[in-house]
Design a protein around this motif. Structure first.
Motif, PDB file in Angstrom:
ATOM      1  N   ASP A  49       0.832  -1.204   0.000  1.00 42.26           N
ATOM      2  CA  ASP A  49       0.000   0.000   0.000  1.00 42.26           C
ATOM      3  C   ASP A  49       0.866   1.253   0.000  1.00 42.26           C
ATOM      4  O   ASP A  49       0.585   2.224  -0.713  1.00 42.26           O
ATOM      5  N   GLU A  50       1.942   1.222   0.808  1.00 40.87           N
ATOM      6  CA  GLU A  50       2.853   2.360   0.859  1.00 40.87           C
ATOM      7  C   GLU A  50       3.562   2.543  -0.472  1.00 40.87           C
ATOM      8  O   GLU A  50       3.721   3.666  -0.969  1.00 40.87           O
ATOM      9  N   ALA A  51       3.979   1.437  -1.084  1.00 37.81           N
ATOM     10  CA  ALA A  51       4.660   1.498  -2.375  1.00 37.81           C
ATOM     11  C   ALA A  51       3.729   2.038  -3.457  1.00 37.81           C
ATOM     12  O   ALA A  51       4.138   2.836  -4.303  1.00 37.81           O
ATOM     13  N   LEU A  52       2.473   1.601  -3.424  1.00 39.27           N
ATOM     14  CA  LEU A  52       1.503   2.052  -4.421  1.00 39.27           C
ATOM     15  C   LEU A  52       1.331   3.571  -4.352  1.00 39.27           C
ATOM     16  O   LEU A  52       1.292   4.246  -5.390  1.00 39.27           O
ATOM     17  N   GLU A  53       1.256   4.103  -3.145  1.00 39.51           N
ATOM     18  CA  GLU A  53       1.109   5.547  -2.986  1.00 39.51           C
ATOM     19  C   GLU A  53       2.319   6.290  -3.566  1.00 39.51           C
ATOM     20  O   GLU A  53       2.180   7.303  -4.253  1.00 39.51           O
ATOM     21  N   VAL A  54       3.506   5.765  -3.293  1.00 43.50           N
ATOM     22  CA  VAL A  54       4.735   6.395  -3.790  1.00 43.50           C
ATOM     23  C   VAL A  54       4.788   6.356  -5.313  1.00 43.50           C
ATOM     24  O   VAL A  54       5.050   7.369  -5.976  1.00 43.50           O
ATOM     25  N   PHE A  55       4.528   5.197  -5.895  1.00 41.03           N
ATOM     26  CA  PHE A  55       4.569   5.068  -7.348  1.00 41.03           C
ATOM     27  C   PHE A  55       3.506   5.928  -8.015  1.00 41.03           C
ATOM     28  O   PHE A  55       3.752   6.544  -9.063  1.00 41.03           O
ATOM     29  N   ASP A  56       2.308   5.952  -7.427  1.00 40.25           N
ATOM     30  CA  ASP A  56       1.214   6.717  -8.018  1.00 40.25           C
ATOM     31  C   ASP A  56       1.550   8.206  -8.060  1.00 40.25           C
ATOM     32  O   ASP A  56       1.331   8.884  -9.071  1.00 40.25           O
ATOM     33  N   GLN A  57       2.070   8.725  -6.955  1.00 41.97           N
ATOM     34  CA  GLN A  57       2.447  10.139  -6.916  1.00 41.97           C
ATOM     35  C   GLN A  57       3.558  10.429  -7.910  1.00 41.97           C
ATOM     36  O   GLN A  57       3.541  11.459  -8.605  1.00 41.97           O
ATOM     37  N   THR A  58       4.509   9.512  -8.004  1.00 43.27           N
ATOM     38  CA  THR A  58       5.649   9.731  -8.894  1.00 43.27           C
ATOM     39  C   THR A  58       5.232   9.723 -10.352  1.00 43.27           C
ATOM     40  O   THR A  58       5.677  10.549 -11.153  1.00 43.27           O
ATOM     41  N   ARG A  59       4.350   8.819 -10.730  1.00 39.92           N
ATOM     42  CA  ARG A  59       3.959   8.752 -12.147  1.00 39.92           C
ATOM     43  C   ARG A  59       3.086   9.940 -12.540  1.00 39.92           C
ATOM     44  O   ARG A  59       3.105  10.370 -13.698  1.00 39.92           O
ATOM     45  N   LEU A  60       2.347  10.495 -11.590  1.00 37.52           N
ATOM     46  CA  LEU A  60       1.553  11.680 -11.889  1.00 37.52           C
ATOM     47  C   LEU A  60       2.454  12.903 -12.076  1.00 37.52           C
ATOM     48  O   LEU A  60       2.197  13.756 -12.934  1.00 37.52           O
ATOM     49  N   GLN A  61       3.507  12.976 -11.283  1.00 38.01           N
ATOM     50  CA  GLN A  61       4.428  14.102 -11.366  1.00 38.01           C
ATOM     51  C   GLN A  61       5.440  13.948 -12.497  1.00 38.01           C
ATOM     52  O   GLN A  61       5.909  14.938 -13.066  1.00 38.01           O
ATOM     53  N   HIS A  62       5.769  12.693 -12.820  1.00 36.00           N
ATOM     54  CA  HIS A  62       6.779  12.411 -13.853  1.00 36.00           C
ATOM     55  C   HIS A  62       6.249  11.299 -14.766  1.00 36.00           C
ATOM     56  O   HIS A  62       6.745  10.173 -14.734  1.00 36.00           O
ATOM     57  N   PRO A  63       5.252  11.599 -15.596  1.00 32.74           N
ATOM     58  CA  PRO A  63       4.590  10.548 -16.380  1.00 32.74           C
ATOM     59  C   PRO A  63       5.501   9.821 -17.368  1.00 32.74           C
ATOM     60  O   PRO A  63       5.169   8.714 -17.794  1.00 32.74           O
TER      61      PRO A  63
END
Length: 214
Positions: A49-63
């Motif tokens: 769950d923690e990893a998903l949050e990190v990846f999701d934020q990162t892909r939105l900021q750096h698609p």
């Protein structure tokens, strides 16, 4: 580099990893590599769950960072959310530019196409579908259409990922027909069974390469 070396440690302090990643990210003007490293390390530590949050934020900021999309896709796959996995897969494919005439794909990108093919095949023909989490056929078709826009080399890599998964599913289907009780073991070991990893030394090296480029 110290953060990246955490990946190979037998015991991972996930809170320390997140704090360190945030500090490095702030000091590096928000470059994506520190948080990509955090996401990969959290996956290895089974903090999904923690990893998903990190990846999701990162892909939105750096698609354009494909590894962030890959991380989100893999976690949905791990959790048997095949519908979400294929949706993210299509979004990942949208971020891969079609090379100009005469240009070639990097080995890393071709490996992404193979990985994408593996996930697409598992999501589209899995015997473990969960009710209400079955992938939309139009999204699967969208993945195929996006790949078809690319070169023959990319399409071949995509198929090279699909074929082994299809063969594995056929093998397991035959095995379950003869021994239905084997399904429990399949579900317990499903990620290893299909061998579609994301928390790998190869991913860590990709992050290192990104640091070298930025």
């Amino acid at each position: 580099i110290t953060l990246l070396s955490t990946f190979s440690q037998p015991k991972i302090d996930s809170e320390l990893v997140v704090n360190t990643g945030n500090q490095i990210s702030s000091a590096s003007a928000g470059q994506p590599e520190p948080m990509l490293a955090v996401g990969i390390i959290l996956v290895k530590a089974f903090k999904m769950d923690e990893a998903l949050e990190v990846f999701d934020q990162t892909r939105l900021q750096h698609p354009s960072r494909l590894l962030a999309h890959q991380g989100v896709t893999w976690i949905h796959l791990y959790k048997r959310r095949y519908d979400r996995a294929t949706e993210t897969l299509a979004e990942m494919l949208d971020q891969i530019p079609v090379p100009e005439e005469g240009e070639v794909y990097s080995p890393t990108v071709l490996k992404k196409f193979a990985w994408i093919g593996s996930v697409r095949e598992l999501s589209g023909s899995s015997m473990e579908w969960v009710e209400d989490k079955i992938p939309d056929a139009t999204v699967l078709a969208r993945c195929d259409e996006l790949v078809a826009r690319h070169s023959k080399a990319a399409q071949a890599a995509y198929q090279s990922g699909r074929v082994p998964i299809r063969e594995k599913i056929n093998e397991l289907t035959a095995s379950l027909e003869s021994d239905p009780s084997a399904n429990a073991d399949l579900l317990r070991n499903r990620v290893k069974t299909y061998n579609i990893p994301v928390a790998t030394e190869e991913s860590i090296q990709e992050i290192r390469d990104g640091l070298d480029l930025d």
